[in-house]
Design an enzyme around this catalytic site. Structure first.
Site, PDB file in Angstrom:
ATOM      1  N   GLY A 217       0.967  -0.633   0.076  1.00 26.35           N
ATOM      2  CA  GLY A 217      -0.206   0.594  -0.484  1.00 26.35           C
ATOM      3  C   GLY A 217       0.829   1.478   0.317  1.00 26.35           C
ATOM      4  N   ASN A 218       0.431   2.228   0.646  1.00 25.57           N
ATOM      5  CA  ASN A 218       1.577   3.832   0.475  1.00 25.57           C
ATOM      6  C   ASN A 218      -0.105   4.694   1.311  1.00 25.57           C
ATOM      7  OD1 ASN A 218      -0.931   5.808  -0.317  1.00 25.57           O
ATOM      8  ND2 ASN A 218      -0.295   4.237  -2.281  1.00 25.57           N
ATOM      9  N   ARG A 219       1.224   5.482   1.874  1.00 27.32           N
ATOM     10  CA  ARG A 219       0.325   7.043   2.888  1.00 27.32           C
ATOM     11  C   ARG A 219      -0.290   7.340   2.611  1.00 27.32           C
ATOM     12  NH1 ARG A 219       5.947   9.568   4.369  1.00 27.32           N
ATOM     13  NH2 ARG A 219       4.354   9.698   5.785  1.00 27.32           N
ATOM     14  N   SER A 220      -1.392   7.066   1.187  1.00 31.75           N
ATOM     15  CA  SER A 220      -2.522   8.311   1.424  1.00 31.75           C
ATOM     16  C   SER A 220      -3.253   8.550   1.860  1.00 31.75           C
ATOM     17  CB  SER A 220      -2.469   8.047  -0.179  1.00 31.75           C
ATOM     18  OG  SER A 220      -3.314   8.420  -0.770  1.00 31.75           O
TER      19      SER A 220
END
Ligand code: C5P
Length: 409
Positions: A217-220
């Site tokens: 995933g990512n930090r958005s």
């Protein structure tokens, strides 16, 4: 919004009559008056006689800067009901009690508030609040049905939840002040440039499963996309928000489509994008996904000291959407870069068929993932970049939509 900042659309410079009836929820109306005032609206509070028994008139004067109006027979104010009604851009009644709803439905003009209602052409937002038995009563339902036939009226709530003094928990509770303020904003935005248009916004990051418990995933956080969806709805658009996992509260009035992976987001977007006037690709879509997610949890004891995950590229949702969008529609992209911001953003603008792109630098103070502010540069095809200062994400959303509206026009 912090005081002193420029008022934002659609509240700026608008006049709202806030009617307050006699119900326990009246204590929350002070917050509604305050929030509308802070957003830049001029708020004229009208209290029913009964409302004064629940909340002190002085509280409203404190937050709006002028005293509330109560008496229809005040000497010197003979035509007050007509001028309030004529000058209002929106009338909001919160809480709207059973008695008020019955009087409004029958066209009575028995106090200042109901008289204003009969003297106005402005949209009317009502936030019912009463005991659940009273809300469920056939007389109340019939009166609400009469009001809802009138296209100027829009009802917000009531919500379900514990009612005052432990008396029931069915629908009857007034919705929260933030929701009422947004409903007023929507009523004010009704005639605006986005009114009636369909807007699709993607938001938050996607999760690409590695095994049944892990994902890439990512930090958005989704904050920028949710702010855009809310701002577009307030301006009168029909908004669909296609979102990856996010804990940001869902904006009121917006159609929500929750997805998890890039492939799910791609399906959800492509299904809808042909029918929209504006597509805003604010999601942080994973560029790659594990080719085949494991069906069993990966165990360290089995995998050993190193683990290789075979990745395959996800479809480019924005690029695929461009081909399906109708003529005259507007596509907005985002570019988050760690270097060569403007060059890369311009390249993306062309490669993905965007009309404008919003560029921001990763790791910059006051901008990017997870926080409430952003610092962006808006690049419209063939124009000079517009560099904006650090602003809260709702304000950034308003700037972006201003540019979108110019393009749509
Ligand atoms: O190439 P990059 O991921 O930085 O592109 C960012 C823009 O492209 C964003 O608007 C994002 O929503 C969109 N995008 C997409 N599909 C992908 C990757 C990015 O629509 N698979």
């Amino acid at each position: 919004m912090t005081p002193g900042r420029e008022p934002l659309p659609p509240w700026a410079g608008r006049r709202v009559v806030l009617g307050v009836c006699g119900g326990i929820a009246a204590y929350k109306s002070v917050q509604v008056a305050r929030d509308l005032t802070l957003r830049g609206a001029t708020v004229d509070v009208v209290l029913t006689d009964a409302a004064r028994r629940f909340v002190a008139p002085m509280s409203f004067e404190g937050v709006t800067g002028h005293g509330p109006l109560i008496d229809i027979f005040a000497v010197g104010d003979a035509a007050l009901h007509v001028s309030l009604g004529r000058e209002a851009d929106c009338v909001c009644v919160a809480p709207a009690t059973a008695d008020f709803i019955a009087r409004a439905a029958s066209g009575r003009a028995s106090d200042l508030l109901t008289t204003v209602l009969v003297a106005t052409d402005a949209p009317v937002v009502i936030a019912p609040a009463m005991n659940d038995r009273m809300f469920a009563h056939p007389r109340t339902r019939a009166s609400l049905a009469v009001l809802e036939e009138d296209l100027r009226y829009r009802r917000v709530g009531p919500a379900e939840g514990r009612l005052a003094a432990g008396e029931g928990s069915g629908p009857g509770r007034m919705v929260e002040p933030a929701t009422i303020v947004d409903a007023v904003g929507r009523a004010l935005g009704d005639g605006g440039p986005l009114a009636g248009s369909r807007v699709l916004v993607t938001a938050a990051g996607t999760r690409e499963p590695v095994d049944p418990v892990r994902y890439l995933g990512n930090r958005s956080s989704g904050k920028m996309g949710y702010a855009l969806a809310r701002a577009a709805w307030l301006r009168g658009a029909e908004v669909t928000l296609v979102s990856g996992p996010s804990t940001v509260p869902v904006p009121y009035g917006v159609e929500m489509v929750r997805v998890e992976t890039a492939l799910e987001m791609c399906d959800a977007v492509l299904e809808r994008v042909g029918g929209v006037d504006v597509a805003v690709h604010a999601a942080a879509v994973a560029d790659y996904r594990p080719r085949v997610p494991r069906t069993e949890k990966v165990k360290r004891g089995v995998a050993g000291d190193a683990l290789t995950v075979d990745l395959v590229a996800n479809p480019d949702i924005a690029a695929a959407s461009a081909a399906r969008m109708k003529a005259g529609s507007v596509a907005v992209g985002f570019a988050l870069e760690t270097s060569e911001l403007l060059t890369r953003a311009r390249r993306k603008l062309d490669a993905k068929g965007f009309d404008l792109i919003v560029a921001n630098r990763a790791g910059e103070k006051g901008a990017g993932f997870e926080i409430d502010t952003n610092r962006v540069t808006i690049i419209v095809r063939g124009e000079q970049p517009r560099e904006l200062p650090v602003m809260d994400k709702f304000a950034v959303a308003c700037e972006i939509l201003d540019v979108v509206e110019e393009r749509l026009a």
